[in-house]
Every structure is written in C-alpha cells, then in structure tokens.
Design a protein around this motif. Structure first.
Motif, short mmCIF file in Angstrom:
data_model
loop_
_atom_site.label_atom_id
_atom_site.label_comp_id
_atom_site.label_asym_id
_atom_site.label_seq_id
_atom_site.Cartn_x
_atom_site.Cartn_y
_atom_site.Cartn_z
N GLY A 14 -5.78 -3.13 1.74
CA GLY A 14 -5.81 -1.68 1.82
C GLY A 14 -4.45 -1.09 1.55
N ILE A 15 -4.42 0.23 1.50
CA ILE A 15 -3.17 0.96 1.35
C ILE A 15 -2.83 1.53 2.73
N ALA A 16 -1.70 1.12 3.27
CA ALA A 16 -1.31 1.52 4.62
C ALA A 16 -0.58 2.86 4.66
N ALA A 17 -0.01 3.26 3.55
CA ALA A 17 0.68 4.56 3.46
C ALA A 17 0.69 4.98 2.00
N ARG A 18 0.55 6.30 1.80
CA ARG A 18 0.51 6.85 0.45
C ARG A 18 1.55 7.95 0.27
N CYS A 19 1.98 8.10 -0.95
CA CYS A 19 2.84 9.21 -1.34
C CYS A 19 2.03 10.50 -1.18
N VAL A 20 2.71 11.61 -1.07
CA VAL A 20 2.00 12.88 -0.97
C VAL A 20 1.13 13.15 -2.20
N CYS A 21 1.42 12.47 -3.31
CA CYS A 21 0.59 12.62 -4.52
C CYS A 21 -0.61 11.68 -4.52
N GLY A 22 -0.68 10.76 -3.56
CA GLY A 22 -1.81 9.85 -3.44
C GLY A 22 -1.53 8.43 -3.89
N ARG A 23 -0.43 8.19 -4.60
CA ARG A 23 -0.12 6.82 -5.04
C ARG A 23 0.34 5.98 -3.85
N PRO A 24 0.20 4.65 -3.94
CA PRO A 24 0.59 3.79 -2.82
C PRO A 24 2.08 3.81 -2.52
N LEU A 25 2.39 3.77 -1.24
CA LEU A 25 3.75 3.53 -0.76
C LEU A 25 3.84 2.13 -0.17
N VAL A 26 2.79 1.77 0.61
CA VAL A 26 2.78 0.51 1.35
C VAL A 26 1.40 -0.13 1.23
N ALA A 27 1.39 -1.40 0.85
CA ALA A 27 0.14 -2.17 0.83
C ALA A 27 -0.01 -2.89 2.17
N ARG A 28 -1.24 -3.01 2.61
CA ARG A 28 -1.55 -3.85 3.78
C ARG A 28 -2.14 -5.13 3.22
N THR A 29 -1.54 -6.24 3.60
CA THR A 29 -1.86 -7.53 2.99
C THR A 29 -2.45 -8.49 4.01
N ALA A 30 -3.40 -9.28 3.57
CA ALA A 30 -4.03 -10.28 4.42
C ALA A 30 -3.01 -11.32 4.88
N PRO A 31 -3.21 -11.87 6.06
CA PRO A 31 -2.27 -12.87 6.56
C PRO A 31 -2.40 -14.24 5.86
N ARG A 32 -3.43 -14.38 5.05
CA ARG A 32 -3.55 -15.59 4.21
C ARG A 32 -3.94 -15.11 2.82
N LEU A 33 -3.14 -15.49 1.84
CA LEU A 33 -3.40 -15.08 0.46
C LEU A 33 -4.62 -15.83 -0.09
N PRO A 34 -5.20 -15.33 -1.16
CA PRO A 34 -6.39 -15.98 -1.72
C PRO A 34 -6.21 -17.46 -2.07
N ASP A 35 -4.98 -17.88 -2.39
CA ASP A 35 -4.74 -19.29 -2.71
C ASP A 35 -4.53 -20.15 -1.46
N GLY A 36 -4.63 -19.52 -0.26
CA GLY A 36 -4.49 -20.25 1.00
C GLY A 36 -3.11 -20.17 1.63
N THR A 37 -2.16 -19.59 0.95
CA THR A 37 -0.80 -19.49 1.46
C THR A 37 -0.73 -18.52 2.64
N PRO A 38 -0.15 -18.95 3.78
CA PRO A 38 0.07 -18.01 4.88
C PRO A 38 1.06 -16.94 4.42
N PHE A 39 0.80 -15.68 4.81
CA PHE A 39 1.63 -14.57 4.36
C PHE A 39 1.88 -13.63 5.54
#
Length: 151
Positions: A14-39
């Motif tokens: 998801g997007i955790a924070a957006r610019c006032v124009c709507g574009r992303p500022l901050v991405a919310r990322t899963a604690p494990r990436l799709p390839d299995g890497t802890p993140f």
C-alpha cells in the motif's frame, strides 16, 4: 512509484503517505518480499524530493549528531524507543517474520542509521510518533515539504 524509484517496486502492500497531488511519498512494504527475503523496512521513502532532502541531511552528518543525543537525552531516547515499538506493531499487522523479529529499521531504537526510514515513518504515522523523523522533516522544510507538491 516505479517511475519515482527507477525500478519495479517489490513487496508493496500500500501507499502509507501521499503528496498533496496524490502521488506516493511512502510505500508500505511487506515484511517478506515475494522472493522470500525478510524485509524490515516497512515504510520506504519513494518521493525523489524527500529522498534527496534526507540524503543531504545524511551527508551533513546529522545521523551522528542524533545518535549522540540519544546517549545523553533520556526523554528523547524513550520517545525513540516508543517509535521503534510503533514501527514493529505496524509491521506485525502485515505478518510476522522470525528472522527480523524485534528489528525495526533506521537504527531504532538505539542509533540513527538511515534518515530516509525515519522520515518515511514520520510521514506515514504522522507527527509525534517518531521524534527524529519529525526533526529531520523540520530540518529540510526549506528544501522539501510534504504539504507542497514538488512532483
């Protein structure tokens, strides 16, 4: 977001924070990436202006100054530890990953290792949650601000 990063984002939930124009500022990322890497980096700063501003602070040695203050300011250290706990709780909402259990990001809770993470956390959580992220945002206010579009 891919345009901002110059690559395909990984593990974004998801997007955790957006610019006032709507574009992303901050991405919310899963604690494990799709390839299995802890993140452990749940909040990932994506906006180029914000990234550049945090990078300038890092180049100026702000991280060391902040870390030094943590060692002598009990109130700041307690607030930073609370930010660490907040970060862990928000990541746990996305799932638990044993390899990174208890590890937040950005050096929390005892040092400052990455201002990008602390700024991202402050933008996502709002003011008053991460004192050093809030402080970094205040320090770059003349260069970049979340309430003014620079996209």
């Amino acid at each position: 977001m891919a345009e901002q990063l110059g690559r395909t984002p990984r593990g974004v939930v998801g997007i955790a924070a957006r610019c006032v124009c709507g574009r992303p500022l901050v991405a919310r990322t899963a604690p494990r990436l799709p390839d299995g890497t802890p993140f452990p980096t749940t909040y990932y700063l994506t906006h180029p202006g914000a990234v550049a501003a945090a990078s300038r602070l890092e180049a100026e040695g702000v991280m060391k100054e902040m870390t030094d203050r943590l060692a002598v300011d009990d109130e700041l250290a307690a607030a930073y530890r609370a930010a660490h706990e907040h970060y862990l709780a928000r990541r746990a909402e996305l799932g638990r990953v044993e390899e990174i259990e208890g590890i937040s990001a950005g050096g929390m809770p005892t040092r400052v290792k990455c201002l990008h993470v602390l700024v991202a956390h402050s933008l996502a959580a709002g003011p008053g949650v991460n004192p050093l992220g809030d402080e970094a945002l205040a320090m770059v206010r003349d260069q970049w601000r979340p309430d003014r579009c620079s996209c």
